[in-house]
Motif scaffolding. Structure first.
Motif, PDB file in Angstrom:
ATOM      1  N   GLU A 163     -70.577 -84.165  -9.878  1.00 39.70           N
ATOM      2  CA  GLU A 163     -70.800 -82.788  -9.460  1.00 39.70           C
ATOM      3  C   GLU A 163     -71.704 -82.142 -10.501  1.00 39.70           C
ATOM      4  N   VAL A 207     -72.955 -78.672 -12.062  1.00 41.99           N
ATOM      5  CA  VAL A 207     -72.588 -77.253 -12.142  1.00 41.99           C
ATOM      6  C   VAL A 207     -73.605 -76.517 -13.008  1.00 41.99           C
ATOM      7  N   LEU A 213     -65.006 -72.984 -18.075  1.00 41.59           N
ATOM      8  CA  LEU A 213     -65.757 -72.769 -19.325  1.00 41.59           C
ATOM      9  C   LEU A 213     -65.001 -71.793 -20.228  1.00 41.59           C
ATOM     10  N   ASP A 259     -61.342 -84.494 -12.070  1.00 44.51           N
ATOM     11  CA  ASP A 259     -62.783 -84.263 -12.244  1.00 44.51           C
ATOM     12  C   ASP A 259     -63.183 -83.991 -13.696  1.00 44.51           C
ATOM     13  N   LYS A 282     -71.540 -75.341  -7.752  1.00 37.26           N
ATOM     14  CA  LYS A 282     -71.457 -76.798  -7.855  1.00 37.26           C
ATOM     15  C   LYS A 282     -72.277 -77.423  -6.726  1.00 37.26           C
ATOM     16  N   ARG A 342     -57.797 -68.908  -5.234  1.00 32.20           N
ATOM     17  CA  ARG A 342     -57.171 -69.471  -6.441  1.00 32.20           C
ATOM     18  C   ARG A 342     -56.264 -68.445  -7.117  1.00 32.20           C
TER      19      ARG A 342
HETATM   20  P1  TMP Z   1     -65.096 -74.553 -12.924  1.00 36.86           P
HETATM   21  O1  TMP Z   1     -65.262 -73.260 -13.646  1.00 36.86           O
HETATM   22  O2  TMP Z   1     -63.747 -74.757 -12.315  1.00 36.86           O
HETATM   23  O3  TMP Z   1     -65.535 -75.727 -13.764  1.00 36.86           O
HETATM   24  O4  TMP Z   1     -66.090 -74.527 -11.681  1.00 36.86           O
HETATM   25  C1  TMP Z   1     -67.461 -74.208 -11.811  1.00 36.86           C
HETATM   26  C2  TMP Z   1     -68.056 -73.967 -10.439  1.00 36.86           C
HETATM   27  O5  TMP Z   1     -68.097 -75.171  -9.696  1.00 36.86           O
HETATM   28  C3  TMP Z   1     -67.260 -72.996  -9.587  1.00 36.86           C
HETATM   29  O6  TMP Z   1     -68.181 -72.219  -8.838  1.00 36.86           O
HETATM   30  C4  TMP Z   1     -66.437 -73.860  -8.664  1.00 36.86           C
HETATM   31  C5  TMP Z   1     -67.283 -75.096  -8.534  1.00 36.86           C
HETATM   32  N1  TMP Z   1     -66.491 -76.319  -8.431  1.00 36.86           N
HETATM   33  C6  TMP Z   1     -66.146 -76.809  -7.187  1.00 36.86           C
HETATM   34  O7  TMP Z   1     -66.519 -76.252  -6.177  1.00 36.86           O
HETATM   35  N2  TMP Z   1     -65.409 -77.951  -7.110  1.00 36.86           N
HETATM   36  C7  TMP Z   1     -64.991 -78.620  -8.198  1.00 36.86           C
HETATM   37  O8  TMP Z   1     -64.325 -79.652  -8.070  1.00 36.86           O
HETATM   38  C8  TMP Z   1     -65.376 -78.109  -9.497  1.00 36.86           C
HETATM   39  C9  TMP Z   1     -64.957 -78.805 -10.757  1.00 36.86           C
HETATM   40  C10 TMP Z   1     -66.106 -76.953  -9.556  1.00 36.86           C
END
Ligand code: TMP
Ligand code: ASP
Length: 236
Positions: free
Chosen positions: A90, A92, A101, A129, A177, A215
């Motif tokens: 993925e 990001v 972060l 992940d 992502k 969430r």
């Molecule tokens: P995070 O802050 O959870 O690392 O996610 C960063 C961005 O990526 C946030 O917009 C959500 C997206 N994301 C997903 O859609 N699926 C995933 O499995 C992960 C790790 C992040």
């Protein structure tokens, strides 16, 4: 295009094969997952909203010269896409600090990130992940050096197009992502772009308009996705 079987059922989408091995049907379900599938709920209308949202964004990206797997919508909750060989990472990009972060580095949520931060995560639910870097990806053969470079380049190109698109709707693209795959030797954008996989804040109120509403139990999840869509010109 007739579906011939299920290739893969993910947490929110199902991928169906067709008689043409180069084409697949992407079905957007109402299932909404958080915390690696620990919490899954059905949100009415979400499949339809994300299908139409994704179609709109993918066409904008294609218009800006970024090749994607998207071909056309087939129904309210299904789209026809090209069959890519997905790279299992993925990508990001973060324009502001949020989510993992903030948890990882203890920085302040909302802090502007100049330059934006790029991160790779390995697609592996059982391992939650984990974040990986170019070396892990190349050494373990998840993608080549050249594919890594192309994924980074394309992910930043998407940032320019989408920061401006969402900006016009008074929205801040906090982070997002993307997933890529290979078709005819080229690295092409796959998967989806919807408020399930990015963070979008209202530029005036800083209200969260994306999956963080699910969430964090903030409510009005699909309503917010639709509001974001309407602001950028999606017709629901
Ligand atoms: P995070 O802050 O959870 O690392 O996610 C960063 C961005 O990526 C946030 O917009 C959500 C997206 N994301 C997903 O859609 N699926 C995933 O499995 C992960 C790790 C992040
Ligand atoms: N899509 C992932 C999950 O199901 C991560 C997340 O969005 O929180 O659980």
């Amino acid at each position: 295009m007739e579906k011939t079987g299920v290739l893969y059922a993910g947490k929110a989408k199902t991928v169906h094969t067709t008689a043409d091995r180069d084409l697949m049907v992407l079905e957007f379900r109402n299932d909404t997952s958080a915390f690696d599938g620990e919490r899954i709920e059905q949100l009415a209308n979400k499949g339809r909203v994300n299908n139409l949202f994704n179609a709109f964004v993918m066409q904008k990206l294609q218009g800006a010269g970024i090749e994607t797997h998207f071909v056309k919508t087939l129904s309210d909750h299904e789209s026809l896409v090209r069959n890519l060989k997905m790279l299992p990472v993925e990508c990001v990009v973060r324009n502001r600090a949020a989510g993992s972060l903030v948890r990882r580095l203890g920085v302040e949520e909302g802090q502007e990130l100049n330059p934006p931060i790029f991160e790779f995560f390995l697609k592996n639910d059982a391992l939650h992940d984990p974040m990986v870097n170019d070396f892990h990806i190349e050494t373990f053969g998840w993608a080549s050096k050249d594919q890594i470079a192309q994924m980074k380049d394309l992910t930043f190109k998407v940032n320019e197009v989408l920061k401006s698109l969402f900006g016009q709707g008074d929205l801040i693209l906090v982070d997002y992502k993307l997933e890529f795959g290979v078709f005819d030797g080229r690295v092409i954008l796959g998967d989806e772009f919807s408020p399930d996989g990015c963070r979008l804040w209202d530029a005036k109120t800083m209200e969260k308009m994306d999956k963080d509403r699910f969430r964090q139990g903030l409510g009005n999840v699909v309503e917010s996705y639709m509001e974001v869509g309407r602001r950028i010109g999606v017709e629901f």
